[in-house]
Motif scaffolding. Structure first.
Motif, mmCIF file in Angstrom:
data_model
loop_
_atom_site.group_PDB
_atom_site.id
_atom_site.type_symbol
_atom_site.label_atom_id
_atom_site.label_comp_id
_atom_site.label_asym_id
_atom_site.label_seq_id
_atom_site.Cartn_x
_atom_site.Cartn_y
_atom_site.Cartn_z
ATOM 1 N N LYS A 147 0.743 -1.234 -0.077
ATOM 2 C CA LYS A 147 0.054 -0.189 0.067
ATOM 3 C C LYS A 147 0.832 1.118 0.014
ATOM 4 N N ASP A 148 0.992 1.978 -1.116
ATOM 5 C CA ASP A 148 1.987 2.827 -1.420
ATOM 6 C C ASP A 148 1.201 4.372 -1.403
ATOM 7 N N TYR A 149 1.900 5.417 -1.541
ATOM 8 C CA TYR A 149 1.384 6.805 -1.895
ATOM 9 C C TYR A 149 1.440 7.392 -3.087
ATOM 10 N N TRP A 191 1.288 11.231 -6.437
ATOM 11 C CA TRP A 191 1.211 11.176 -5.255
ATOM 12 C C TRP A 191 -0.048 11.485 -4.566
ATOM 13 N N LYS A 192 -0.530 10.634 -3.491
ATOM 14 C CA LYS A 192 -1.784 10.841 -3.040
ATOM 15 C C LYS A 192 -1.916 12.195 -2.293
ATOM 16 N N HIS A 197 8.580 2.942 -5.329
ATOM 17 C CA HIS A 197 8.611 3.804 -4.011
ATOM 18 C C HIS A 197 8.879 2.774 -3.026
#
Length: 252
Positions: free
Chosen positions: A21-23, A69-70, A98
């Motif tokens: 779970k990444d940004y 990016w979020k 990332h």
């Protein structure tokens, strides 16, 4: 020459990117030409990195810090718009990894730090993580806090900021590259003598003192310039294509 889709598939499988779970999205972020003859890798997809990729005739720009990016605004305008326009105009793919590239036990940024600092008996900083983002390692011989500052500064080519604790000797070291200063609490839970990351916050000074863990800020860029190079080299060997690394020394 290699197919772009084959490279992406191999990277995704190798780095297990679907497990994170990444940004930001991992993998292909901007699609260029379908055939890849040359890769340029860089820590961040800056304008200068893009210009280097264009100048070197690259088909793919591989980075640790890509786009989307979020929390970022959706419109592709301004600085980011200029960057993306240049990539599209020159048919260059942008590929970013990332957290998977921090975590990988061989190609990752943390793995590189462990090798550079000659840390042994590597284990997870957080045992509950399936793919640990941070790690713990052990120095072959204990060092004083001052000796360790000199050591990490020389090895990483960055004048480390040391936030002191009371411990007089350092041997068990927690580490997580980039902007992971808040993981110092995890290092304290694992009874580390010291903790290394890239950046530092005002609150970190008090946390190091009160958690009794020496903290060393060794540079976000300086701690994360290894993973993209290791991954690009692995891609080059897997697909028999050329690669180069673009270095823009970021002092942060």
């Amino acid at each position: 020459m290699a197919q772009l889709n084959d490279i992406i598939q191999w990277c995704n499988q190798t780095l297990k990117s679907h497990e994170f779970k990444d940004y930001a999205p991992n993998g292909l972020q901007i699609e260029g030409k379908s055939e890849v003859n040359k890769i340029v890798c860089a820590v961040t997809a800056s304008q200068e990195a893009i210009e280097a990729a264009i100048a070197q005739g690259a088909d793919l720009l591989l980075v640790h810090h890509g786009y989307f990016w979020k929390g970022e605004p959706y419109p592709i305008t301004g600085m980011r718009g200029k960057r993306i326009k240049a990539l599209i105009q020159h048919d260059i793919s942008l590929v970013g990894y990332h957290l998977p590239l921090d975590s990988h036990p061989v190609l990752g940024n943390n793995a590189a730090i462990a090798d550079i600092l000659e840390l042994d008996n590597i284990e997870a900083l957080d045992p509950a993580e399936r793919n640990p983002i941070g790690n713990i390692g052990y120095l072959k011989q204990p060092m004083s806090a001052t000796e360790f500052k000199v050591f990490v500064s020389e090895r990483l080519g960055f004048n480390a900021i040391h936030l002191p604790a009371d411990k007089t000797s350092i041997q068990k070291v927690g580490f997580c590259t980039g902007g992971a200063q808040d993981y110092i609490s995890k290092a304290a839970e694992q009874n580390c003598d010291a903790y290394i990351s890239g950046e530092v916050s005002e609150r970190t000074f008090y946390e190091a003192k009160e958690l009794n863990v020496h903290y060393y800020a060794c540079g976000h860029h300086a701690t994360e310039k290894y993973g993209v190079q290791r991954l690009a080299k692995a891609i080059s060997e897997q697909f028999n294509i050329e690669y180069s690394y673009f270095e823009l020394n970021n002092p942060i």
